[in-house]
Design a protein around this motif. Structure first.
Motif, mmCIF file in Angstrom:
data_model
loop_
_atom_site.group_PDB
_atom_site.id
_atom_site.type_symbol
_atom_site.label_atom_id
_atom_site.label_comp_id
_atom_site.label_asym_id
_atom_site.label_seq_id
_atom_site.Cartn_x
_atom_site.Cartn_y
_atom_site.Cartn_z
ATOM 1 N N GLU A 179 0.833 -1.205 0.000
ATOM 2 C CA GLU A 179 0.000 0.000 0.000
ATOM 3 C C GLU A 179 0.871 1.259 0.000
ATOM 4 O OE1 GLU A 179 -3.923 0.924 2.393
ATOM 5 O OE2 GLU A 179 -2.177 1.633 3.486
ATOM 6 N N ALA A 183 1.144 4.485 -2.448
ATOM 7 C CA ALA A 183 1.010 5.877 -2.022
ATOM 8 C C ALA A 183 2.205 6.708 -2.462
ATOM 9 C CB ALA A 183 0.849 5.943 -0.500
ATOM 10 N N GLY A 295 -0.678 -3.541 4.035
ATOM 11 C CA GLY A 295 -0.899 -4.014 2.692
ATOM 12 C C GLY A 295 -1.776 -5.243 2.652
ATOM 13 N N PRO A 300 -13.403 -6.223 8.189
ATOM 14 C CA PRO A 300 -13.658 -6.722 9.542
ATOM 15 C C PRO A 300 -14.625 -7.899 9.506
ATOM 16 C CG PRO A 300 -14.334 -4.420 9.295
ATOM 17 C CD PRO A 300 -13.738 -4.827 8.015
ATOM 18 N N GLU A 302 -17.599 -10.362 10.261
ATOM 19 C CA GLU A 302 -18.977 -10.334 10.731
ATOM 20 C C GLU A 302 -19.065 -11.298 11.911
ATOM 21 O OE1 GLU A 302 -22.171 -9.312 9.744
ATOM 22 O OE2 GLU A 302 -21.219 -7.746 8.557
ATOM 23 N N GLN A 616 -26.247 3.829 5.351
ATOM 24 C CA GLN A 616 -25.160 4.537 4.655
ATOM 25 C C GLN A 616 -23.821 3.850 4.875
ATOM 26 O OE1 GLN A 616 -24.426 8.563 5.874
ATOM 27 N NE2 GLN A 616 -23.426 9.104 3.973
ATOM 28 N N ALA A 617 -23.619 3.316 6.099
ATOM 29 C CA ALA A 617 -22.351 2.630 6.383
ATOM 30 C C ALA A 617 -22.188 1.430 5.469
ATOM 31 C CB ALA A 617 -22.320 2.189 7.848
ATOM 32 N N ASP A 618 -23.301 0.725 5.203
ATOM 33 C CA ASP A 618 -23.233 -0.414 4.302
ATOM 34 C C ASP A 618 -22.767 0.040 2.928
ATOM 35 O OD1 ASP A 618 -23.953 -2.319 6.077
ATOM 36 O OD2 ASP A 618 -26.099 -2.125 5.693
ATOM 37 N N ALA A 620 -21.027 2.602 2.196
ATOM 38 C CA ALA A 620 -19.607 2.963 2.248
ATOM 39 C C ALA A 620 -18.758 1.710 2.156
ATOM 40 C CB ALA A 620 -19.311 3.705 3.548
ATOM 41 N N THR A 621 -19.157 0.670 2.897
ATOM 42 C CA THR A 621 -18.389 -0.573 2.875
ATOM 43 C C THR A 621 -18.418 -1.174 1.480
ATOM 44 O OG1 THR A 621 -19.292 -0.862 5.065
ATOM 45 C CG2 THR A 621 -18.016 -2.664 4.202
ATOM 46 N N GLU A 623 -18.796 0.348 -1.322
ATOM 47 C CA GLU A 623 -18.042 1.108 -2.311
ATOM 48 C C GLU A 623 -16.554 0.939 -2.133
ATOM 49 O OE1 GLU A 623 -19.619 4.997 -2.082
ATOM 50 O OE2 GLU A 623 -21.348 4.484 -3.349
ATOM 51 N N ARG A 624 -16.127 0.790 -0.887
ATOM 52 C CA ARG A 624 -14.712 0.619 -0.681
ATOM 53 C C ARG A 624 -14.242 -0.717 -1.246
ATOM 54 N NH1 ARG A 624 -13.333 -0.024 4.206
ATOM 55 N NH2 ARG A 624 -15.238 0.915 4.979
#
Lengths: 626, 233
Positions: A179, A183, A295, A300, A302, A616-618, A620-621, A623-624
């Motif tokens: 990673e 960067a 990297g 996380p 479940e 919304q958190a879902d 975000a997860t 999309e990441r």
């Protein structure tokens, strides 16, 4: 003395291909963290492509040119594999990519069969190097001498590239923290592709280079895989000098083994590996693998929840359907379902180890095949009644697991995985080579169940009770304090220890229990078939179980069982076709790319994304991840 | 030069940045202040796209960079110095610098290895040593030097003074002042005002991922109650 020197020289020559292939595997693992099971297949492709080229291109130039071109061609094939198969799954949970590389193995096996046919092919002699040199009176093939001279130069060139060029520096940096390399403005995607291409090219080169010594055949992909894993592990993952030294050790040892103790050549290799790892857990030149280094990607976990009433109802309905199968299913359906049930239990036992325990075993077939052989040998040699043999089999497998687990649990991560593989291979080679006792290749036959069970319907119920019982026991354990301790040890070993959990003990217990359940599946298997052959202990069988667990979904409790049902069902349909491996391989790759969290995980995610209770958190997860 | 507009970022389900907005004008040193856990590092990572914001815009030199891969963000001239340093410990000092090397860039100073060794004389003596042999302070200098090898026009410094000796902190302040004089824009995160006071022009304070103050250093110094409310002593 003369003979001794000749042996060493032959060993050094044999080390050449082994080193090249191992080096490629090690490089790819270092940067991409992918254990490329398909590496043997790339080696095989190198041999076949080299052969075809050599037929087309005559003379010195043609011969050596073909070897180089074969390397380049396989490098390009590596690029295709990396971009089409691996790129979509880099962000998938760790080790999931294994499944994709296994799909690649199957595809390449059938493609090679299609293109080059089933016959073993003899490699051409190198022009101008047909005879032998006499060294201290002993004949050494000229080609061997050339090989052992050029290999150090190849090794030096690689070493130069890794230490003196920017590419090499980037590769080493990415091995540590990819990673951060990104960067700093380096496009990781291309670095990965480049490394995969280089590693593949080395495998191809190794395949082509050994042609005059070994030729090409369709089994060489798996034949080379085991010694290559051994070399990489002994040398230390990611270490070039380590790979070189280990390749020499293994090759020389092998040559001497063939001469003095031909019955134990395979066993010898693993004993060396086990001894090295006992003294140096990360190989001769390896660096400690720290889990969760920079990297490493992974979402996380479940938390695992007990099944809801709805799920319980569905499962109960499914079980009822199964129990009634003899009423509406034919004989064939009974036999197939028995197979599936047994495989589900086998997969569930590995899933327990892998999903809940975080212990990735590459050699789980040792307990499945081990259980089957314990039962078979008891019946054959001591005329133990079937019922007793059936009960002793899982105990025997559990005993094997205690020993193996005790040694392997000193290590973690990929070293642990490799060591479990080594033990499985050790057991396989024991069974294979100890013909007097095990029957070797001829296996054990006439291992039938007791009279009262000797009926497909009755045996189906017998298998149903033990498989479902075993699976439910494993599931129950997951929700017990022992299961909590096991998951705690997986997620944070230190913290678990700080709260008073003896993690090593918990893990050894889990390992043993998984072995016990695998042995139970093996015992069910041997009495359903009436025979067992060494292939039940082979790498392929361990891989089957791994694929199933990953396909089903590592992080879900139902993963192993769902994957096993899917896999066995599909396999049964596909094996009726001539090129079933090709289709199966493509199917596996397809599932991996489309459902990178396994079947159960992906279904669950789809439900969360499109079903009710979407937040919304879902998003975000999601999309990441994409 | 850099505008952060209404950014929301998550770690798993934890909402870390909430509608965060601020800007860093060209040629300034902006200090991003806040207590431990306020979201400073997440802000840095969100700018670098190592954490992908769920919503909002991050505009760098007129381009919205949200969603780009980190290496493209770096190629646009954003240099990132992580909080935990992340030196490549198996590589030598020189090799670490080589990883960071990028072609010269218009509108940004161009660095060579020798110039960086002038800037950080300690590193020059240790150019052949592996990263793991360096002290904390030396590693911190190496990460800054490594990022400068990419010739950035904007540099993100995540808590550069954390865990290094006072004498090094002083040196770091001089370096930042020099970077500013070379025309670089700097976004610097810190837990307290001490170090920021020496170098910053503008200050952004965040608390629980929300921007609570945005102004000049002089203004902040005129209002000690803000400092007391949101910053560690």
């Amino acid at each position: 003395m003369e003979f001794f020197v000749a042996q060493i020289l032959t060993g050094l020559a044999n080390a050449s291909s082994l080193f090249l292939v191992a080096c490629g595997l090690s490089l790819i693992f270092g940067v991409t963290r992918i254990v490329n099971f398909a590496h043997g297949s790339l080696y095989m492709l190198g041999a076949y492509i080299g052969l075809t080229l050599m037929e087309a291109l005559p003379g010195h130039f043609g011969f050596w040119g073909s070897i180089l071109l074969a390397g380049i061609a396989v490098g390009l094939i590596g690029v295709v594999i990396e971009m089409l198969v691996l790129r979509p799954v880099y962000r998938a949970p760790e080790l999931f990519q294994l499944v994709a590389t296994f799909g690649v193995i199957l595809v390449i096996q059938d493609l090679a069969l299609l293109i080059w046919g089933p016959e073993d092919q003899l490699g051409p002699r190198a022009p101008g190097l047909r005879g032998v040199f006499r060294i201290m009176g002993e004949p050494i093939p000229k080609y061997d001498i050339v090989l052992l001279i050029i290999t150090p130069f190849i090794a030096l060139a690689l070493w130069w590239m890794m230490t003196r060029t920017r590419l090499g520096v980037l590769v080493r940096a990415a091995t540590q923290d990819r990673e951060m390399v990104g960067a700093l403005g380096v496009n990781q995607a291309w670095l990965f592709t480049g490394v995969f291409a280089l590693g593949s090219a080395l495998a191809g080169l190794g395949g082509a280079l050994q042609l005059p010594k070994g030729g090409a055949d369709l089994l060489m992909d798996f034949t080379i895989l085991t010694p290559v894993f051994v070399v990489v592990v002994i040398g230390g993952m990611g270490s070039l000098p380590g790979a070189y030294l280990a390749a020499i050790i293994i090759s020389v040892l092998n040559v001497f083994g063939v001469t003095y103790i031909p019955q134990s050549t395979l066993v010898l290799m693993f004993i060396v590996m086990i001894v090295v790892l006992m003294i140096r857990p990360y190989g001769l030149f390896g660096r400690e693998e720290v889990a969760g280094e920079h990297g490493q990607v992974g979402e996380p976990e479940e938390p695992i929840k007990p099944a809801s009433a709805k799920v319980r109802a569905i499962v109960a309905a499914g079980l009822a359907m199964l129990a009634l199968l003899p009423l509406y299913g034919g004989n064939f359906a009974l036999v197939l379902t028995t197979d599936i049930l047994i495989f589900c239990l086998f997969a569930a036992s590995l899933h327990f180890l892998l999903g809940l325990g975080g212990m990735v075993s590459f050699g789980h077939a040792a307990y499945y095949g081990g259980g089957a052989y314990v039962a078979a040998l008891l019946v054959t040699w001591t005329e133990t009644p079937m019922e007793l043999a059936f009960l002793l089999a899982p105990l025997g497998a559990g005993l094997i697991a205690i020993v193996v687990g005790w040694v392997c649990l000193r290590l973690t991560g990929v070293y642990f995985a490799m060591l479990t593989l080594a033990f499985a291979q050790l057991l396989w080679s024991l069974v294979w080579q100890w013909q007097e006792v095990t029957g070797g290749d001829d296996g054990q036959v006439n291992i039938w169940p007791a009279d009262w069970l000797n009926d497909n319907t009755v045996y189906f119920y017998f298998a149903l009770i033990f498989s479902v019982g075993g699976i439910l026991t494993l599931r129950h354990l997951a929700h017990s304090p022992f299961g909590y301790a096991l998951r705690a040890a997986r997620d944070s070993k230190r913290q678990a220890e700080a709260t008073g959990i003896d993690t090593r003990r918990v893990q050894l217990l889990a390992f043993t229990f998984a072995g016990f359940m695998g042995g139970l599946a093996g015992a069910l298997f041997v009495f359903s078939k009436g025979s067992v052959f060494p292939n039940e202990l082979e790498i392929v069988r361990s891989f089957d179980a791994l694929i199933v667990v990953f396909l089903g979904g590592v992080k879900t409790l139902a993963g192993g069982v769902v994957g096993a049902g899917f896999f066995k069902g599909v396999e049964d349909v596909l094996t009726r076709f001539e090129y079933w491996r090709l289709v199966m391989g493509l199917l596996i790759i397809f599932v991996v790319v489309v459902a990178p969290e396994g079947i159960v995980g992906s279904l669950r995610r789809a439900w969360r994304r499109f079903g009710p209770g979407h937040s919304q958190a879902d998003t975000a997860t999601e999309e990441r991840r994409t | 030069m850099l505008e952060v507009e209404g950014v929301n970022s998550f770690y798993g389900k934890a909402h870390v940045l909430r509608d965060l907005s601020f800007e860093a004008p060209r040629g300034h040193v902006v200090a991003l202040l806040g207590r431990n856990g306020a979201g400073k590092s997440t802000t840095m990572k969100s700018i670098m796209q190592l954490v992908r914001p769920a919503s909002g815009r991050i505009v760098f030199q007129g381009t919205d960079i949200v969603g780009l891969p980190a290496h493209k963000v770096a190629k646009m001239g954003l240099g990132y110095v992580p909080e935990d340093r992340r030196v490549f410990t198996d590589l030598t000092v020189s090799e670490n610098l080589l990883v960071g090397r990028q072609p010269p860039r218009d509108g940004a100073p161009t660095w060579t290895e020798d110039m960086l060794f002038d800037l950080f004389p300690n590193l020059a003596e240790r150019r052949g040593n592996r990263g793991k042999a360096l002290s904390g302070g030396e590693q911190q200098m190496l990460t800054i030097a490594r990022t400068l090898m990419g010739n950035p026009s904007f540099i993100l410094l995540d808590e550069p003074s954390e865990g290094v000796a006072p004498v090094i902190v002083e040196q770091m302040a001089q370096v930042i002042a020099q970077l500013k004089s070379e025309g670089l824009t700097v976004l610097l995160s810190e837990q307290n005002l001490h170090f920021a006071q020496a170098v910053a022009d503008l200050v952004v304070i965040i608390e629980s991922g929300v921007q609570v103050y945005h102004g000049t250093l002089a203004d902040l110094q005129a209002h000690p109650e803000i400092r007391d409310a949101y910053l560690a002593a």
